[in-house]
Design an enzyme around this catalytic site. Structure first.
Site, short mmCIF file in Angstrom:
data_model
loop_
_atom_site.label_atom_id
_atom_site.label_comp_id
_atom_site.label_asym_id
_atom_site.label_seq_id
_atom_site.Cartn_x
_atom_site.Cartn_y
_atom_site.Cartn_z
N GLY A 39 0.79 -1.24 0.00
CA GLY A 39 0.00 0.00 0.00
C GLY A 39 0.82 1.28 0.00
O GLY A 39 0.34 2.33 -0.43
N ASP A 95 0.17 3.24 4.24
CA ASP A 95 -0.90 3.93 3.52
C ASP A 95 -1.98 4.45 4.45
O ASP A 95 -2.43 5.58 4.32
CB ASP A 95 -1.49 3.01 2.42
CG ASP A 95 -1.88 1.61 2.93
OD1 ASP A 95 -1.72 1.33 4.13
OD2 ASP A 95 -2.34 0.81 2.10
N ASP A 98 -5.93 2.13 10.27
CA ASP A 98 -7.33 1.72 10.38
C ASP A 98 -7.57 1.27 11.82
O ASP A 98 -7.92 2.07 12.67
CB ASP A 98 -7.60 0.63 9.33
CG ASP A 98 -9.05 0.21 9.26
OD1 ASP A 98 -9.93 1.01 9.64
OD2 ASP A 98 -9.32 -0.92 8.81
N LYS A 126 -8.03 6.74 9.32
CA LYS A 126 -9.47 6.54 9.29
C LYS A 126 -10.01 6.74 10.69
O LYS A 126 -9.48 6.19 11.64
CB LYS A 126 -9.77 5.13 8.78
CG LYS A 126 -11.10 5.01 8.11
CD LYS A 126 -11.42 3.57 7.76
CE LYS A 126 -10.89 3.17 6.41
NZ LYS A 126 -11.41 1.83 6.01
N PHE A 147 -14.50 2.67 2.93
CA PHE A 147 -13.45 1.86 2.33
C PHE A 147 -12.90 2.59 1.12
O PHE A 147 -13.60 2.84 0.15
CB PHE A 147 -13.96 0.47 1.94
CG PHE A 147 -12.83 -0.47 1.65
CD1 PHE A 147 -12.20 -1.15 2.67
CD2 PHE A 147 -12.35 -0.60 0.35
CE1 PHE A 147 -11.12 -1.98 2.40
CE2 PHE A 147 -11.27 -1.43 0.07
CZ PHE A 147 -10.66 -2.12 1.10
N VAL A 148 -11.62 2.95 1.18
CA VAL A 148 -11.03 3.76 0.11
C VAL A 148 -10.00 2.95 -0.69
O VAL A 148 -9.37 2.02 -0.17
CB VAL A 148 -10.37 5.04 0.68
CG1 VAL A 148 -11.42 6.00 1.19
CG2 VAL A 148 -9.36 4.72 1.76
N ASP A 154 -5.72 -0.76 -2.06
CA ASP A 154 -6.37 -1.73 -2.95
C ASP A 154 -7.66 -2.28 -2.37
O ASP A 154 -7.92 -2.20 -1.17
CB ASP A 154 -5.43 -2.92 -3.15
CG ASP A 154 -5.34 -3.79 -1.89
OD1 ASP A 154 -4.96 -3.26 -0.83
OD2 ASP A 154 -5.69 -4.98 -1.97
N ARG A 160 -4.86 -0.02 -7.15
CA ARG A 160 -3.70 0.66 -6.55
C ARG A 160 -3.15 1.76 -7.45
O ARG A 160 -2.53 2.70 -6.98
CB ARG A 160 -2.57 -0.35 -6.30
CG ARG A 160 -2.85 -1.37 -5.23
CD ARG A 160 -1.56 -2.08 -4.83
NE ARG A 160 -1.79 -3.35 -4.16
CZ ARG A 160 -2.04 -3.48 -2.86
NH1 ARG A 160 -2.07 -2.42 -2.10
NH2 ARG A 160 -2.24 -4.67 -2.33
P1 IMP Z 1 -4.89 -1.78 10.37
O1 IMP Z 1 -6.32 -2.19 10.59
O2 IMP Z 1 -4.62 -0.41 10.94
O3 IMP Z 1 -3.95 -2.82 10.87
O4 IMP Z 1 -4.69 -1.65 8.79
C1 IMP Z 1 -4.40 -2.80 8.07
C2 IMP Z 1 -4.31 -2.58 6.62
O5 IMP Z 1 -5.64 -2.67 6.12
C3 IMP Z 1 -3.78 -1.25 6.07
O6 IMP Z 1 -2.38 -1.21 5.99
C4 IMP Z 1 -4.39 -1.30 4.69
O7 IMP Z 1 -3.55 -2.06 3.82
C5 IMP Z 1 -5.70 -2.03 4.90
N1 IMP Z 1 -6.84 -1.09 4.91
C6 IMP Z 1 -7.48 -0.56 5.96
N2 IMP Z 1 -8.48 0.26 5.56
C7 IMP Z 1 -8.44 0.23 4.21
C8 IMP Z 1 -9.24 0.89 3.19
O8 IMP Z 1 -10.17 1.68 3.43
N3 IMP Z 1 -8.89 0.61 1.90
C9 IMP Z 1 -7.87 -0.24 1.57
N4 IMP Z 1 -7.12 -0.87 2.49
C10 IMP Z 1 -7.42 -0.64 3.79
MG MG Z 2 -3.23 -3.28 2.16
#
Ligand code: IMP
Ligand code: MG
Length: 172
Positions: A39, A95, A98, A126, A147-148, A154, A160
């Site tokens: 990402g 990137d 979340d 987010k 969801f972006v 991606d 991407r």
């Molecule tokens: P985490 O939940 O903070 O561990 O994020 C995990 C991964 O989920 C991020 O590095 C992204 O690759 C993916 N992700 C989270 N939200 C989105 C979204 O809205 N679009 C695309 N990928 C996402």
């Molecule tokens: Mg990802």
């Protein structure tokens, strides 16, 4: 596809972020920028070109396998592409923040490798989904819980390549 952040807005924000990051590392030993693949692709490429300081660029892979209803998701980190980071100052770039699980895990992995310091930059944060307390040092944009995709992000490894950040229809 609804455009949430147009390409020119991303460029302007990167100009400002690069100044902030340059000021943080000015006069310090060279920083190693570590991007979390895949990402981080566009974010790392566009940001490092704006930073006029000695720096190194490296990558790490973190893949999360979403669990089913009963099994928690598992995060697998591959660091085989990394140079020796012992005693290095690291700027970790991802990137999106979340739930916060990925960055929390990757930061502790880097600390285990013996880095001298870690700062974290994310293109997007987010709002409303964070599960682990985590505060990035540099943030591009704060976005709502949608969801972006695009600009590195991606859905099933598609989208991407888009030069902007968009909200994927049907995933809202
Ligand atoms: P985490 O939940 O903070 O561990 O994020 C995990 C991964 O989920 C991020 O590095 C992204 O690759 C993916 N992700 C989270 N939200 C989105 C979204 O809205 N679009 C695309 N990928 C996402
Ligand atoms: Mg990802």
């Amino acid at each position: 596809m609804n455009v949430l952040i147009p390409a020119d807005t991303i460029r302007e924000r990167l100009d400002a972020l690069a100044i902030q990051i340059s000021q943080a590392y000015e006069g310090k030993p060279p920083v190693t920028v570590v991007g979390i693949l895949n990402g981080c692709l566009m974010f790392v490429a566009d940001l490092v070109r704006r930073i006029d300081l000695p720096l190194r660029v490296a990558f790490i892979t973190a893949s999360s396998y979403r669990g089913d209803a009963t099994t928690p998701g598992k995060l697998v980190i591959h660091d085989g592409l990394l140079p020796d980071l012992k005693g290095r100052h690291v700027l970790l770039l991802d990137d999106i923040l979340d739930t916060g699980k990925t960055l929390t895990r990757v930061v502790s992995h880097l600390i285990d490798l013996g880095v001298a310091s870690v700062k974290v930059g994310v293109l997007l944060r987010k709002i409303g989904r964070q599960e682990v307390p985590f505060e990035p040092d540099f943030i591009g944009f704060t976005i709502p819980d949608k969801f972006v995709v695009g600009y590195g992000l991606d859905f099933d490894d598609e989208y991407r390549h888009l030069p902007y950040i968009g909200v994927l229809e049907g995933k809202e």
